[in-house]
Write a protein that holds these residues in place. Sequence first.
Motif, PDB file in Angstrom:
ATOM      1  N   UNK A 676       1.930   4.963  -5.994  1.00 46.56           N
ATOM      2  CA  UNK A 676       1.854   4.428  -7.359  1.00 46.56           C
ATOM      3  C   UNK A 676       0.434   4.003  -7.679  1.00 46.56           C
ATOM      4  N   UNK A 677      -0.047   4.404  -8.865  1.00 51.64           N
ATOM      5  CA  UNK A 677      -1.352   3.928  -9.322  1.00 51.64           C
ATOM      6  C   UNK A 677      -1.273   2.431  -9.566  1.00 51.64           C
ATOM      7  N   UNK A 678      -2.336   1.736  -9.185  1.00 51.67           N
ATOM      8  CA  UNK A 678      -2.347   0.294  -9.396  1.00 51.67           C
ATOM      9  C   UNK A 678      -1.821  -0.485  -8.206  1.00 51.67           C
ATOM     10  N   UNK A 679      -1.336   0.218  -7.173  1.00 55.29           N
ATOM     11  CA  UNK A 679      -0.871  -0.469  -5.967  1.00 55.29           C
ATOM     12  C   UNK A 679      -1.943  -0.365  -4.893  1.00 55.29           C
ATOM     13  N   UNK A 680      -2.062  -1.416  -4.092  1.00 55.87           N
ATOM     14  CA  UNK A 680      -3.009  -1.428  -2.989  1.00 55.87           C
ATOM     15  C   UNK A 680      -2.244  -1.176  -1.698  1.00 55.87           C
ATOM     16  N   UNK A 681      -2.543  -0.085  -1.002  1.00 55.05           N
ATOM     17  CA  UNK A 681      -1.853   0.263   0.233  1.00 55.05           C
ATOM     18  C   UNK A 681      -2.770   0.054   1.430  1.00 55.05           C
ATOM     19  N   UNK A 682      -2.185  -0.352   2.545  1.00 51.49           N
ATOM     20  CA  UNK A 682      -2.941  -0.468   3.788  1.00 51.49           C
ATOM     21  C   UNK A 682      -3.034   0.878   4.476  1.00 51.49           C
ATOM     22  N   UNK A 683      -3.609   0.898   5.657  1.00 55.65           N
ATOM     23  CA  UNK A 683      -3.742   2.154   6.404  1.00 55.65           C
ATOM     24  C   UNK A 683      -2.391   2.675   6.866  1.00 55.65           C
ATOM     25  N   UNK A 684      -1.481   1.738   7.227  1.00 51.82           N
ATOM     26  CA  UNK A 684      -0.132   2.121   7.642  1.00 51.82           C
ATOM     27  C   UNK A 684       0.816   1.823   6.481  1.00 51.82           C
ATOM     28  N   UNK A 685       1.620   2.814   6.091  1.00 53.35           N
ATOM     29  CA  UNK A 685       2.498   2.664   4.930  1.00 53.35           C
ATOM     30  C   UNK A 685       3.945   2.942   5.326  1.00 53.35           C
ATOM     31  N   UNK A 686       4.851   2.481   4.455  1.00 58.02           N
ATOM     32  CA  UNK A 686       6.282   2.688   4.649  1.00 58.02           C
ATOM     33  C   UNK A 686       6.720   3.814   3.710  1.00 58.02           C
ATOM     34  N   UNK A 687       7.329   4.820   4.262  1.00 65.97           N
ATOM     35  CA  UNK A 687       7.712   6.000   3.499  1.00 65.97           C
ATOM     36  C   UNK A 687       9.229   6.090   3.447  1.00 65.97           C
ATOM     37  N   UNK A 688       9.773   6.231   2.220  1.00 69.02           N
ATOM     38  CA  UNK A 688      11.219   6.360   2.025  1.00 69.02           C
ATOM     39  C   UNK A 688      11.510   7.809   1.652  1.00 69.02           C
ATOM     40  N   UNK A 689      12.334   8.476   2.486  1.00 73.17           N
ATOM     41  CA  UNK A 689      12.634   9.899   2.299  1.00 73.17           C
ATOM     42  C   UNK A 689      14.116  10.083   2.000  1.00 73.17           C
ATOM     43  N   UNK A 690      14.419  10.712   0.855  1.00 78.64           N
ATOM     44  CA  UNK A 690      15.786  11.109   0.522  1.00 78.64           C
ATOM     45  C   UNK A 690      15.763  12.622   0.331  1.00 78.64           C
ATOM     46  N   UNK A 691      15.799  13.338   1.469  1.00 80.18           N
ATOM     47  CA  UNK A 691      15.643  14.793   1.516  1.00 80.18           C
ATOM     48  C   UNK A 691      14.165  15.121   1.282  1.00 80.18           C
ATOM     49  N   UNK A 692      13.460  15.595   2.322  1.00 79.22           N
ATOM     50  CA  UNK A 692      12.019  15.887   2.196  1.00 79.22           C
ATOM     51  C   UNK A 692      11.683  16.832   1.046  1.00 79.22           C
ATOM     52  N   UNK A 693      12.663  17.646   0.628  1.00 78.32           N
ATOM     53  CA  UNK A 693      12.413  18.588  -0.469  1.00 78.32           C
ATOM     54  C   UNK A 693      12.700  17.963  -1.830  1.00 78.32           C
ATOM     55  N   UNK A 694      13.195  16.712  -1.837  1.00 79.50           N
ATOM     56  CA  UNK A 694      13.591  16.109  -3.118  1.00 79.50           C
ATOM     57  C   UNK A 694      12.800  14.840  -3.435  1.00 79.50           C
ATOM     58  N   UNK A 695      12.889  13.809  -2.597  1.00 78.95           N
ATOM     59  CA  UNK A 695      12.233  12.533  -2.909  1.00 78.95           C
ATOM     60  C   UNK A 695      11.557  11.943  -1.682  1.00 78.95           C
ATOM     61  N   UNK A 696      10.219  11.810  -1.752  1.00 77.22           N
ATOM     62  CA  UNK A 696       9.426  11.168  -0.701  1.00 77.22           C
ATOM     63  C   UNK A 696       8.471  10.207  -1.399  1.00 77.22           C
ATOM     64  N   UNK A 697       8.625   8.906  -1.174  1.00 77.17           N
ATOM     65  CA  UNK A 697       7.799   7.913  -1.864  1.00 77.17           C
ATOM     66  C   UNK A 697       7.330   6.825  -0.911  1.00 77.17           C
ATOM     67  N   UNK A 698       6.119   6.311  -1.178  1.00 81.41           N
ATOM     68  CA  UNK A 698       5.659   5.098  -0.506  1.00 81.41           C
ATOM     69  C   UNK A 698       6.378   3.928  -1.156  1.00 81.41           C
ATOM     70  N   UNK A 699       7.022   3.074  -0.349  1.00 77.48           N
ATOM     71  CA  UNK A 699       7.802   1.990  -0.943  1.00 77.48           C
ATOM     72  C   UNK A 699       8.042   0.894   0.078  1.00 77.48           C
ATOM     73  N   UNK A 700       7.871  -0.360  -0.354  1.00 74.03           N
ATOM     74  CA  UNK A 700       8.128  -1.500   0.517  1.00 74.03           C
ATOM     75  C   UNK A 700       9.462  -2.155   0.255  1.00 74.03           C
TER      76      UNK A 700
END
Length: 906
Positions: A676-700
């Motif tokens: 997301x634009x406007x978010x500050x991420x560290x070097x290590x991030x949390x990734x939420x995957x709901x089918x790699x071909x459908x939804x992959x997002x950085x999310x806490x």
Amino acid sequence: MVQIQSIESAKICVNLRSRFAYYHFHLFLLLMLTANEIRRQFLDFFRSKGHEIVPSAPIVMKNDPTLLFTNAGMNQFKDYFLGNRKPEHTRIADTQKCLRVSGKHNDLEEVGVDTYHHTMFEMLGNWSFGDYFKKEAIEWSWELLTSVYGIPKDILYVTVFEGDAAENLPRDEESYNFWKQYIAEDRILLGKKKDNFWEMGETGPCGPCTEIHVDCRTDEEKKHTDGKILVNADHPQVIEIWNNVFIQFNRLKDGSLEPLPAKHVDTGMGLERLVRVLQGKHSNYDTDLFTGTIAEVEKITGKKYTNTAKKEDVAFRVIADHIRAIAFTIADGQLPSNTGAGYVIRRILRRAVRYYYSYLDYKQPLLHNLMPLLALQFHDVFPELQKQIGLVCNVVKEEEEAFLRTLDKGLKKIDEIITETKKAQTGIINGKAAFELYDTYGFPIDLTRLIGSENKLEVDEKEFESEMLQQKKRSRAATALDTDDWVVLKNNGANKFVGYDTLEAEASIIKYRRVKTKGVESYQVVLDTTPFYAESGGQVGDTGEFIFPNESIQIVDTKKENDLIIHFAETLPENVNAPLVAKVDAVKRISTAIHHSATHLLHAALRQVLGKHVAQKGSLVNEEYLRFDFSHFAKVGDGELAKIESIVNERIRENIPVVIKSMLKDEAIAMGAMALFGEKYGNVVRVVVMDPAYSVELCGGTHVGATGQLGYFKIISEGAIAAGVRRIEAVSGKAAENFVNEKLFVLSGIATQLRNAKDPLKAVEKLQEEKAALEKHVEYMESRLLVGVRNELLTKDQIINQITFVGEIVSVSSPDALKKLCFDLKSHLNDHVIVLCANIDGKPFVAVGVDETVVAAKGLDAGKIIKEHIAPLIKGGGGGQKTMATAGGQDAGALQAVIEKVKGLL
């Protein structure tokens, strides 16, 4: 003899070094490094000194209640200074986007007037978190400025803290002695607390600072006035270029200072000023950071920039400055609005519009045309603008168009004010009127002042300031917050979040503080371990309880202050040192997690149906529903919404496992994860995957284990919230079930009311047709009745001072019928004044008609009669034209008084 030769040799060496620096600097000017090259040299220098180069944090602050915007390079590292978080690197350097619109030397109304203050600026900085301190910071700043950039030493001055006996603060002898190794003592100046002692706020980390100033005046000017007396005296050519802050104390609420366990270095050097010095310019706006924008404005408007103090040139500088603040805040996720950070951006944008409208005589949107040029200029350092150029252009254009319409209305309003002021012959524009122009029409006071002076009028500044002060007091009262110092029970508490894996955890309080908001006391509590999710990323904070051996307290919210998880409680336990069990409200958390997972499915479906340009612009996720804002330039059609819903529900039925993994940010982006634009991420991030071909997002945020837990998904609304930004509200899980059941219940009730119609929709359509026919018939009958009323009124006219007057309370069904009757009556009378009143459902309504001949001969004005005489009587408002105006109000008992009032005017 040998000693004398050595001294002479040393003098020659010093002289040679001085000459080398002089020629190096002038060679630098000759080669004219660009701003991009100057920025890169700074980062390369500190990389060579073992610093990790990190990206700029977003310009819009999140999770920090004390700030709307990033206003200094240190903001993103605040938790390191406070001891809330351990830094990954002890040495860091970067260039940070900053925004300042208030405070020392940064009042918005001053930007563009001088040559060196800005709203948005870049702050070059290097930091040490418990690593190096004064010696290295001073040595490296001097090395970079004099050896790398080649600035001659004889145009530099430094300041150090002189001490403050009242606060028991000693002079900064360490910095003074380190500087003696590099610069003559007569160029080391002592500074007072306001210039040379930095504080984060009323409380918190603080310490002395040492500033480096540069004297950019001509040799002749230097001979005339010693530069040292111009340091920190707001001279436009003797300016601070770099500040080294040495954070070594913590300020408590009682004003006392305690030493910090670890000492830190926080430095800041404004890129705009540095580039100005290194490019040999006398104005920041003459550097390549701004000249491209100014040239483009010249091209668009046909005006020429001459770099003077004239209003036309101020307008060029205002636009060149403000466009950066507007562009990067919107790109970082802050849309213009009427509150908070959004209002600040809207105010900056309107100031720029007002300048090109008034002083460049350009009456159509201009700012949005500058965005592509700006995006290209900063493509390498701040690429977020280029990636969202379409959205930013659309938002800015719509804001410009809206304000240009308002500005036109405001100019008409000020014409009215000027006319009234001249009639009163006071020569002074009422301060309340000036405030109304500011508050309602967005007119800064200096514009009202300018237009007033053109009409030989002054503004009652005292009354205007009084109105402004009252507004500020109201604003402060609405957000008044009284916070005590933290009471620390345990030092170096972990404040560990375990809520992804459990909703209960054994914990203990590490610190707490009392807070008073609008007179109501509450408490903020920090635990060493917590399962409570703090409000972040659009997801609301958890609620629940802390269970102690002999009692429990309710937790009503959980928020973040920087990265510190804070629990909000209305009471404290009797024993704050007792062990506790932190227990999250499971029902609320699960319902919230359902809506968060549904948000990810929705986002992916939107991109699939509408296109890859769709990007999240904001969200709210709670237990009741989800709200999702996204970039899109047209209304989402019913067919598209149905398709989006269908895709999401299909994914729910597939019961896709929700896979959550931690990985390096670059690795996540490479696998297609959306950030997301406007978010500050560290070097290590949390990734939420709901089918790699459908939804992959950085999310806490928190999520369900599989999509099947969502049950069902239903969109409940779609609409626009800003130019190029749409909003969808939807429900899932139990909330979706409740929503559908409520709609079916309503539908069943409608069918019952329609006598159990098999097709309620057709039955309703038939009712609407019948209603339209009846209304048409009623309108016909009413028009016949109004003719009779009109004829009766024509028999009741009176002649007063050669004016035909009709004043009656009549019986009509609507305000519109009253107005029609007045128009009809006007067409049958000459030289008339008509006042018709009606009591409609207990509310008073009035219509006033004045013949054009009476307006011209007697100066009577229907609109003024309504506003000045009738509206106050009926406790309402209204207006209109000189020959026809209407009003409505609250006091129906005053209608006869209205007639007598108008009659009295004749």
